[in-house]
Design an enzyme around this catalytic site. Structure first.
Site, mmCIF file in Angstrom:
data_model
loop_
_atom_site.group_PDB
_atom_site.id
_atom_site.type_symbol
_atom_site.label_atom_id
_atom_site.label_comp_id
_atom_site.label_asym_id
_atom_site.label_seq_id
_atom_site.Cartn_x
_atom_site.Cartn_y
_atom_site.Cartn_z
ATOM 1 C CD GLN A 45 -26.686 -2.754 8.907
ATOM 2 O OE1 GLN A 45 -25.981 -2.557 7.933
ATOM 3 N NE2 GLN A 45 -26.787 -3.933 9.478
ATOM 4 C CG HIS A 54 -41.928 6.113 10.978
ATOM 5 N ND1 HIS A 54 -40.909 5.483 11.648
ATOM 6 C CD2 HIS A 54 -41.328 6.822 9.996
ATOM 7 C CE1 HIS A 54 -39.759 5.786 11.096
ATOM 8 N NE2 HIS A 54 -39.978 6.600 10.083
ATOM 9 C CE1 TYR A 99 -60.731 17.429 -1.500
ATOM 10 C CE2 TYR A 99 -61.424 15.179 -1.985
ATOM 11 C CZ TYR A 99 -61.507 16.545 -2.224
ATOM 12 O OH TYR A 99 -62.365 17.003 -3.175
ATOM 13 C CD1 TRP A 102 -32.800 5.879 6.981
ATOM 14 C CD2 TRP A 102 -32.570 7.919 6.106
ATOM 15 N NE1 TRP A 102 -33.909 6.604 7.315
ATOM 16 C CE2 TRP A 102 -33.794 7.870 6.783
ATOM 17 C CE3 TRP A 102 -32.210 9.117 5.482
ATOM 18 C CZ2 TRP A 102 -34.652 8.960 6.864
ATOM 19 C CZ3 TRP A 102 -33.062 10.191 5.559
ATOM 20 C CH2 TRP A 102 -34.278 10.099 6.240
HETATM 21 C C1 LIG Z 1 -32.914 -3.502 13.731
HETATM 22 C C2 LIG Z 1 -31.547 -2.906 13.571
HETATM 23 C C3 LIG Z 1 -31.113 -2.218 14.849
HETATM 24 C C4 LIG Z 1 -30.600 -4.038 13.250
HETATM 25 O O1 LIG Z 1 -29.309 -3.536 13.052
HETATM 26 P P1 LIG Z 1 -28.163 -4.450 12.397
HETATM 27 O O2 LIG Z 1 -26.947 -3.599 12.305
HETATM 28 O O3 LIG Z 1 -28.680 -5.045 11.155
HETATM 29 O O4 LIG Z 1 -27.980 -5.584 13.468
HETATM 30 P P2 LIG Z 1 -26.905 -6.759 13.518
HETATM 31 O O5 LIG Z 1 -27.632 -8.017 13.775
HETATM 32 O O6 LIG Z 1 -26.011 -6.681 12.331
HETATM 33 O O7 LIG Z 1 -26.057 -6.473 14.855
HETATM 34 C C5 LIG Z 1 -25.637 -5.210 15.185
HETATM 35 C C6 LIG Z 1 -24.795 -5.236 16.442
HETATM 36 O O8 LIG Z 1 -25.321 -6.137 17.400
HETATM 37 C C7 LIG Z 1 -24.296 -7.018 17.833
HETATM 38 N N1 LIG Z 1 -24.862 -8.325 18.152
HETATM 39 C C8 LIG Z 1 -25.315 -9.251 17.283
HETATM 40 N N2 LIG Z 1 -25.759 -10.331 17.979
HETATM 41 C C9 LIG Z 1 -25.569 -10.064 19.299
HETATM 42 C C10 LIG Z 1 -25.836 -10.765 20.513
HETATM 43 N N3 LIG Z 1 -26.387 -11.970 20.519
HETATM 44 N N4 LIG Z 1 -25.526 -10.154 21.679
HETATM 45 C C11 LIG Z 1 -24.963 -8.923 21.709
HETATM 46 N N5 LIG Z 1 -24.700 -8.209 20.589
HETATM 47 C C12 LIG Z 1 -24.995 -8.767 19.404
HETATM 48 C C13 LIG Z 1 -23.347 -7.099 16.663
HETATM 49 O O9 LIG Z 1 -22.056 -7.489 17.083
HETATM 50 C C14 LIG Z 1 -23.360 -5.683 16.177
HETATM 51 O O10 LIG Z 1 -22.533 -4.902 17.024
HETATM 52 P P3 LIG Z 1 -21.697 -3.657 16.457
HETATM 53 O O11 LIG Z 1 -22.717 -2.682 15.906
HETATM 54 O O12 LIG Z 1 -20.980 -3.132 17.650
HETATM 55 O O13 LIG Z 1 -20.818 -4.219 15.397
HETATM 56 C C15 LIG Z 1 -31.488 -1.891 12.382
HETATM 57 O O14 LIG Z 1 -31.968 -2.467 11.231
HETATM 58 C C16 LIG Z 1 -32.267 -0.628 12.679
HETATM 59 O O15 LIG Z 1 -31.742 0.286 13.254
HETATM 60 N N6 LIG Z 1 -33.540 -0.584 12.240
HETATM 61 C C17 LIG Z 1 -34.468 0.495 12.528
HETATM 62 C C18 LIG Z 1 -34.037 1.733 11.863
HETATM 63 C C19 LIG Z 1 -35.089 2.769 11.930
HETATM 64 O O16 LIG Z 1 -36.218 2.541 12.241
HETATM 65 N N7 LIG Z 1 -34.732 3.955 11.582
HETATM 66 C C20 LIG Z 1 -35.686 5.034 11.554
HETATM 67 C C21 LIG Z 1 -35.160 6.051 10.706
HETATM 68 S S1 LIG Z 1 -36.338 7.280 10.376
#
Ligand SMILES: CC(C)(COP(=O)(O)OP(=O)(O)OC[C@H]1O[C@@H](n2cnc3c(N)ncnc32)[C@H](O)[C@@H]1OP(=O)(O)O)[C@@H](O)C(=O)NCCC(=O)NCCS
Length: 503
Positions: A390, A430, A492, A392
């Site tokens: 969430q 990735h 390699y 990084w």
């Molecule tokens: C999968 C991912 C999106 C989940 O995120 P999360 O923050 O753990 O998700 P949560 O379940 O806590 O919910 C996040 C949001 O959804 C909302 N939500 C949860 N259930 C919901 C529903 N049923 N309907 C609508 N919204 C909902 C929450 O209120 C929250 O909203 P907010 O951000 O406005 O507060 C996250 O782990 C992610 O981004 N992963 C991939 C990252 C990635 O691959 N990065 C690459 C970097 S190189």
């Protein structure tokens, strides 16, 4: 003579009296302990109020007893825990942290010296150019990046037609789907088929295409939401939305409303802005701070040099020496090389993080007066894997939430399915960014990303606090060099075998 003896004796008595007085608590302390308000003031003057409040309250009765009881006045011991016992409640470890840093510097200095003595100076900035170009007269990766503009213009054209009603929603969707499908497959095909594209050049071009894919997807979604919103408004207010497309904000910047945003200028601002999520009116900073801009630029240049030097001097020799144990499947040596690689790899990754998410993104944001500078959060304090993802990489996380995760949740998919779908998409990209430039499909990056789901469950379920934080760090420190070694080894072996077959 008798006088001098008497004087000597009285002086001795005075000295003895002074000595015993110094062993006893002072008047103020005794009286304060016995409850006199005047004495309490004296004790405050003596500086006793500066002591730690919690310790003072716990030892108050003990002190009272000792100071009032003459037999206790000479005592210099009390019941207390050693600082390092957890029962003492002691938590000031700043000195230990400094010690860790000093030890880290010293042990790395030793490694650095050992590396220099063994390999000499391997740093060669000119060699970096050859990582991008095979032939100085052919720049295939750069040409690919220039061609990317076509996809940007097609997306803009489609949105304009949709806003005018010349394209139906269905036709618009189809054009966007084809545009984005080609956007992701065309560069991959070029990288796979054109031998003049180097792995590093290919990875750079594909990264730009991936960023563009995510941006254009967001652009399409937001404009669709605007059309939906305006049609709701039209129905509600039964009036046309032919309001002026540009209004002025109090800050002096123009506030754009749909479809006034569908301009080349707005589109290219979004393409270059350090975000993946489109908005009609991005928050803007009041001016460009030249000092801030120059500091970020210097950091970018400095860290680019350091990254290249560390990779050439430190990582490459370890990777080279790991090939034999990997080929022989010598498990103990493989583990030793993996741990050896973990340190420079991790250092490079941390530097890359600062270079990209702090220096480069802030530089671009400052140049474009882009106001939202939250490119990362305190992921280093992650006690769960979920918290790490969430925090990084905020631009990717924001995009995932806004354009993929929440739409899936709204369509009735469960949280687990939606999260797995996000990680699947992330794993796909990735793998795309590694396998295509290397021209081999091994799925290490894909599996590494998908493994985050069970890892997140395990850490969240069984580990808490510092243990959770340590687990996150270990997964980063060990997981990445493992994937690096696997890819380099496979690359390699593939090329080595080809060379052997060719003989
Ligand atoms: C999968 C991912 C999106 C989940 O995120 P999360 O923050 O753990 O998700 P949560 O379940 O806590 O919910 C996040 C949001 O959804 C909302 N939500 C949860 N259930 C919901 C529903 N049923 N309907 C609508 N919204 C909902 C929450 O209120 C929250 O909203 P907010 O951000 O406005 O507060 C996250 O782990 C992610 O981004 N992963 C991939 C990252 C990635 O691959 N990065 C690459 C970097 S190189």
């Amino acid at each position: 003579m008798g006088d001098s003896v008497a004087i000597e004796a009285s002086a001795r008595r005075r000295r003895a009296a002074r000595r015993s007085a110094s062993l006893m608590p002072e008047d103020g302390e005794c009286a304060a302990a016995c409850g006199s308000p005047v004495a309490a003031n004296i004790s405050r003057v003596n500086g006793r109020t500066k002591r730690d409040r919690s310790l003072e309250t716990t030892s108050k009765t003990e002190r009272k007893r000792r100071t009032c009881d003459p037999s206790e006045r000479l005592s210099c011991h009390k019941t207390q825990d050693s600082l390092l016992s957890s029962a003492s409640g002691y938590n000031k470890y700043r000195g230990i942290l400094n010690w860790c840093v000093v030890m880290l510097v010293l042990s790395n200095a030793r490694l650095f010296l050992e590396n220099l003595l063994k390999h000499g100076i391997l740093v060669d900035p000119i060699q970096v150019v050859s990582l991008f170009l095979n032939d100085p007269y052919r720049w295939p990766a750069a040409c690919l990046v220039i061609v990317a503009n076509v996809f940007v213009l097609v997306a803009l054209y489609t949105e304009r037609q949709l806003s005018k009603g010349s394209f139906s929603e269905r036709l618009g969707f189809l054009v966007h789907a084809i545009n984005m499908g080609v956007l992701i497959t065309f560069p991959a095909a070029v990288v796979l088929l054109l031998p003049s594209v180097t792995p590093v050049g290919g990875a750079s071009a594909l990264s730009i295409y991936t960023i563009l894919f995510l941006k254009l997807y967001s652009y399409k979604d937001v404009n669709l939401w605007c059309r939906e919103l305006s049609s709701i408004k039209v129905k509600k207010l039964s009036r046309s939305l032919s309001c002026p497309s540009q209004q002025h904000w109090s800050g002096g910047d123009c506030k754009v409303s749909y479809p006034g945003n569908l301009t080349i200028r707005d589109m290219y601002y979004f393409v270059f802005a350090p975000t993946l999520c489109y908005e009609l009116n991005f928050p803007r900073s009041p001016s460009v701070r030249v000092g801030f801009l120059l500091r970020r630029l210097c950091e970018m240049l400095f860290f680019t040099q350091v990254l290249v030097a560390l990779a050439q001097q430190w990582m490459v020799p370890i990777i080279r020496s790991s090939m034999k144990p990997l080929e022989d499947m010598d498990l103990s040596r493989m583990t030793e090389r993996l741990l050896r690689l973990a340190v420079p790899n991790h250092l490079l990754w941390l530097m890359f993080f600062y270079w990209f998410f702090h220096s480069s993104m802030n530089f671009t944001a400052e140049l474009l007066r882009f106001g939202d500078r939250q490119f990362y959060n305190d992921w280093w304090n992650s006690e769960t894997v979920t918290y790490f993802w969430q925090n990084w990489n905020i631009p990717v996380h924001k995009w995932c939430l806004r354009h993929f995760y929440k739409p899936l949740l709204r369509r009735g998919f469960s949280k687990k399915v939606s999260q797995s779908a996000v990680f699947f998409l992330s794993a796909f990209f990735h793998e795309y960014l590694v396998s295509v430039p290397l021209r081999m499909f091994r799925l290490w990056a894909f599996m590494g990303m998908m493994a985050q789901i069970p890892l997140a469950w395990f850490v969240g379920r069984f580990l808490r606090g510092n243990y959770g934080n340590a687990a996150v760090w270990i997964s980063i420190i060990i997981g990445q060099p493992f994937a690096v070694l696997m890819y380099v080894h496979d690359y390699y072996v593939l090329h080595h075998r080809q060379e052997v077959d060719g003989l």
